[in-house]
Design an enzyme around this catalytic site. Structure first.
Site, short mmCIF file in Angstrom:
data_model
loop_
_atom_site.label_atom_id
_atom_site.label_comp_id
_atom_site.label_asym_id
_atom_site.label_seq_id
_atom_site.Cartn_x
_atom_site.Cartn_y
_atom_site.Cartn_z
N ASP A 1 -25.67 11.13 15.45
CA ASP A 1 -27.08 10.84 15.70
C ASP A 1 -27.42 10.51 17.16
OD1 ASP A 1 -25.91 8.36 16.07
OD2 ASP A 1 -26.50 7.59 14.11
N HIS B 1 -20.31 -3.50 26.22
CA HIS B 1 -20.74 -2.12 26.48
C HIS B 1 -21.11 -1.99 27.96
CE1 HIS B 1 -23.31 1.44 26.36
NE2 HIS B 1 -22.88 1.69 25.14
N ARG C 1 -30.08 -0.02 21.19
CA ARG C 1 -31.36 -0.07 21.91
C ARG C 1 -32.40 -0.96 21.24
NH1 ARG C 1 -29.92 4.49 24.74
NH2 ARG C 1 -31.18 4.90 26.58
C1 UD1 Z 1 -25.50 5.83 23.21
C2 UD1 Z 1 -26.24 6.44 22.02
C3 UD1 Z 1 -26.06 5.56 20.79
C4 UD1 Z 1 -24.59 5.25 20.52
C5 UD1 Z 1 -23.96 4.68 21.78
C6 UD1 Z 1 -22.49 4.46 21.57
C7 UD1 Z 1 -28.34 7.67 22.46
C8 UD1 Z 1 -29.78 7.58 22.79
N1 UD1 Z 1 -27.68 6.51 22.33
O1 UD1 Z 1 -26.16 4.60 23.53
O2 UD1 Z 1 -26.59 6.25 19.67
O3 UD1 Z 1 -24.48 4.31 19.48
O4 UD1 Z 1 -24.14 5.60 22.87
O5 UD1 Z 1 -21.95 3.62 22.54
O6 UD1 Z 1 -27.79 8.75 22.34
N2 UD1 Z 1 -22.60 3.56 30.78
C9 UD1 Z 1 -21.63 3.67 31.75
N3 UD1 Z 1 -20.45 4.30 31.44
C10 UD1 Z 1 -20.21 4.83 30.23
C11 UD1 Z 1 -21.20 4.71 29.24
C12 UD1 Z 1 -22.40 4.10 29.53
O7 UD1 Z 1 -21.81 3.19 32.86
O8 UD1 Z 1 -19.12 5.39 30.02
C13 UD1 Z 1 -23.89 2.89 31.11
C14 UD1 Z 1 -24.81 3.75 31.99
O9 UD1 Z 1 -25.46 2.92 32.90
C15 UD1 Z 1 -25.81 4.31 30.98
C16 UD1 Z 1 -25.90 3.15 29.99
O10 UD1 Z 1 -24.59 2.62 29.90
O11 UD1 Z 1 -27.06 4.61 31.56
C17 UD1 Z 1 -26.41 3.52 28.62
O12 UD1 Z 1 -25.74 4.67 28.10
P1 UD1 Z 1 -26.52 5.67 27.06
O13 UD1 Z 1 -25.59 6.75 26.65
O14 UD1 Z 1 -27.82 6.08 27.65
O15 UD1 Z 1 -26.88 4.74 25.87
P2 UD1 Z 1 -25.98 3.86 24.92
O16 UD1 Z 1 -26.68 2.57 24.77
O17 UD1 Z 1 -24.58 3.90 25.36
N1 UDP Z 2 -14.65 1.06 20.31
C1 UDP Z 2 -13.67 1.22 21.30
N2 UDP Z 2 -13.60 0.30 22.31
C2 UDP Z 2 -14.46 -0.75 22.40
C3 UDP Z 2 -15.47 -0.89 21.41
C4 UDP Z 2 -15.55 0.05 20.39
O1 UDP Z 2 -12.88 2.15 21.24
O2 UDP Z 2 -14.33 -1.56 23.34
C5 UDP Z 2 -14.75 2.08 19.23
C6 UDP Z 2 -14.86 1.55 17.81
O3 UDP Z 2 -13.60 1.40 17.20
C7 UDP Z 2 -15.68 2.64 17.12
C8 UDP Z 2 -16.56 3.17 18.22
O4 UDP Z 2 -15.95 2.78 19.45
O5 UDP Z 2 -14.88 3.72 16.66
C9 UDP Z 2 -17.93 2.59 18.10
O6 UDP Z 2 -18.66 2.94 19.22
P1 UDP Z 2 -20.05 2.27 19.60
O7 UDP Z 2 -20.11 0.89 19.07
O8 UDP Z 2 -20.19 2.48 21.07
O9 UDP Z 2 -21.09 3.22 18.91
P2 UDP Z 2 -21.71 3.32 17.44
O10 UDP Z 2 -20.62 3.34 16.44
O11 UDP Z 2 -22.64 2.17 17.28
O12 UDP Z 2 -22.49 4.59 17.49
#
Ligand code: UD1
Ligand code: UDP
Length: 371
Positions: free
Chosen positions: A99, A244, A213
């Site tokens: 999703d 995160h 979010r």
């Molecule tokens: C995204 C997904 C969410 C999922 C989550 C898993 C959307 C809209 N959201 O949310 O469904 O549950 O990933 O974690 O698709 N960032 C880094 N390095 C990384 C990753 C993220 O610096 O490796 C920082 C960046 O500043 C980025 C921010 O985190 O702009 C948010 O990342 P983004 O992918 O936009 O949204 P998530 O909240 O991670």
């Molecule tokens: N996870 C990980 N390292 C972390 C936190 C989570 O590998 O520090 C793994 C966790 O076991 C799960 C996945 O990441 O499989 C969940 O990801 P996240 O919470 O980012 O996204 P969501 O499941 O809410 O989409």
């Protein structure tokens, strides 16, 4: 015979974890020509999973920028996916997962190029398009675009049938996360690594993750406040929060958590995180994936959201949705800490998400369709 051309697309940590076992099987099966397109919606958190599972993407859109908006992600991924399909690789079937905005936008790009889409982890629904946001809308839209729907549970299949999706195109597979989890859990896992140095393992470990979010702002402030209070009042616990990488979340966590028995640490690699889950006393989270993984490890989960699209684990008794009100969170965590009977009732190892063979079922279905 011509090989079946598959392109798997993913971009964030959870998609990578859940697609990894499938991508590996597709790659090792001679009847497929399998390519991987990563969007780089996440960078470090994605690369860490690629490394653990030894996956080398064929194409990388590398779109991440700090503080990116949903519209940034969506537009870049649509353009990037169409460009790859037009100029590099036109698959018979493009697979997306779950999703995220990567998944929705790649599916839409594939549709614009008239490429068939298969949806892994299809049919999860809360019924509220703003919670989780934007994921509920993303998965509904992917459901409309996709031809084939790989539903983890019967309940997910039922959700799709209610949306008039043809039954012959839905297959119940279990969740591929169980396949992934099985591959990394080790009874003799070494917790002496540098990443765990701030964790006192003599205490009860409460593992926290929080990033959604719809929780940004007041809900997240209240969640952190309640947990900090619990930490202050219970010296025998150790809260561990791999924060995160979103800068706004890092900032808030650093401001709100003042108790000395709260360890704010960097995101852990999947193998380390999964084994830490296995070592924890219970888990508090707004994540989706953790609600699927923790039950099979027998760890109670308190969900820091007002709803869940994963009612199977709630029904099984290991997951409880506690909401985002600070008093409720404080109360529910204290019940698990103080009332052994309640704890034991939730700490049963149950696994409504499959037997770890979801990938085999997905592959068999694709073979039957295309052969
Ligand atoms: C995204 C997904 C969410 C999922 C989550 C898993 C959307 C809209 N959201 O949310 O469904 O549950 O990933 O974690 O698709 N960032 C880094 N390095 C990384 C990753 C993220 O610096 O490796 C920082 C960046 O500043 C980025 C921010 O985190 O702009 C948010 O990342 P983004 O992918 O936009 O949204 P998530 O909240 O991670
Ligand atoms: N996870 C990980 N390292 C972390 C936190 C989570 O590998 O520090 C793994 C966790 O076991 C799960 C996945 O990441 O499989 C969940 O990801 P996240 O919470 O980012 O996204 P969501 O499941 O809410 O989409």
């Amino acid at each position: 015979m011509n090989k079946i051309k598959i392109m798997s697309v993913f971009g964030t940590r959870p998609e990578a974890i859940k697609m990894a076992p499938l991508v590996k099987k597709l790659y090792n099966d001679d009847i497929f020509e399998s390519k991987v397109l990563v969007t780089g919606q996440h960078r470090q958190m994605l690369d860490s999973v690629l490394e653990i599972f030894n996956i080398k993407p064929d194409y990388d859109l590398n779109i991440m920028k700090h503080g990116q908006t949903i519209q940034d992600i969506t537009s870049k991924v649509i353009y990037g996916t169409c460009e790859i399909i037009q100029n590099k690789f036109r698959p018979d079937l493009l697979l997306v997962h779950g999703d995220t905005s990567t998944s929705f936008s790649a599916a839409l790009g594939a549709f614009y190029e008239k490429v068939t889409v298969g949806h892994i982890e299809a049919g999860l629904r809360t019924g509220n398009i703003y919670s989780p946001y934007p994921e509920e809308m993303n998965r509904k839209l992917i459901g409309s675009i996709a031809t084939y729907h790989f539903a983890p549970t019967k309940n997910n299949k039922y959700n799709l049938l209610r949306e008039y999706i043809s039954e012959k195109n839905i297959i119940t597979t279990g969740n591929t996360v169980i396949d992934a989890l099985h591959s990394v859990i080790k009874d003799d896992f070494d917790f002496s690594k540098e990443d765990f140095k701030n964790i006192d393992f003599s205490k009860k470990i409460i593992l926290l993750t929080c990033h959604r979010r719809e929780n940004w702002g007041k809900p997240m402030e209240d969640i952190f406040f309640a947990l900090n209070k619990i930490a202050e009042e219970n010296n025998d616990i150790q809260i561990v929060y791999p924060v995160h990488m979103n800068p706004a979340i890092v900032k808030l966590a650093n401001e709100k958590f003042t108790a000395s028995n709260v360890a704010l640490i960097k995101p852990l690699e999947y193998e380390e995180f999964a084994n830490l889950m296995n070592k924890s006393y219970f888990i508090m989270t707004d994540s989706g994936g953790l609600q699927e993984e923790a039950p099979s490890l027998g760890k109670p989960v308190l969900v820091l959201r007002t709803e869940t699209e994963r009612p199977e684990a709630v029904k099984a008794g290991t997951v409880k949705v506690v909401g985002v009100d600070k008093d409720d969170i404080y109360k529910e965590a204290n019940i698990l800490l103080k009332d052994e009977k309640s704890y034991k009732q939730m700490a049963n190892a149950v696994n409504p998400y499959g037997d770890g063979k979801a990938c085999d079922r997905i592959i068999e279905f694709i073979e039957n369709i295309y052969r």
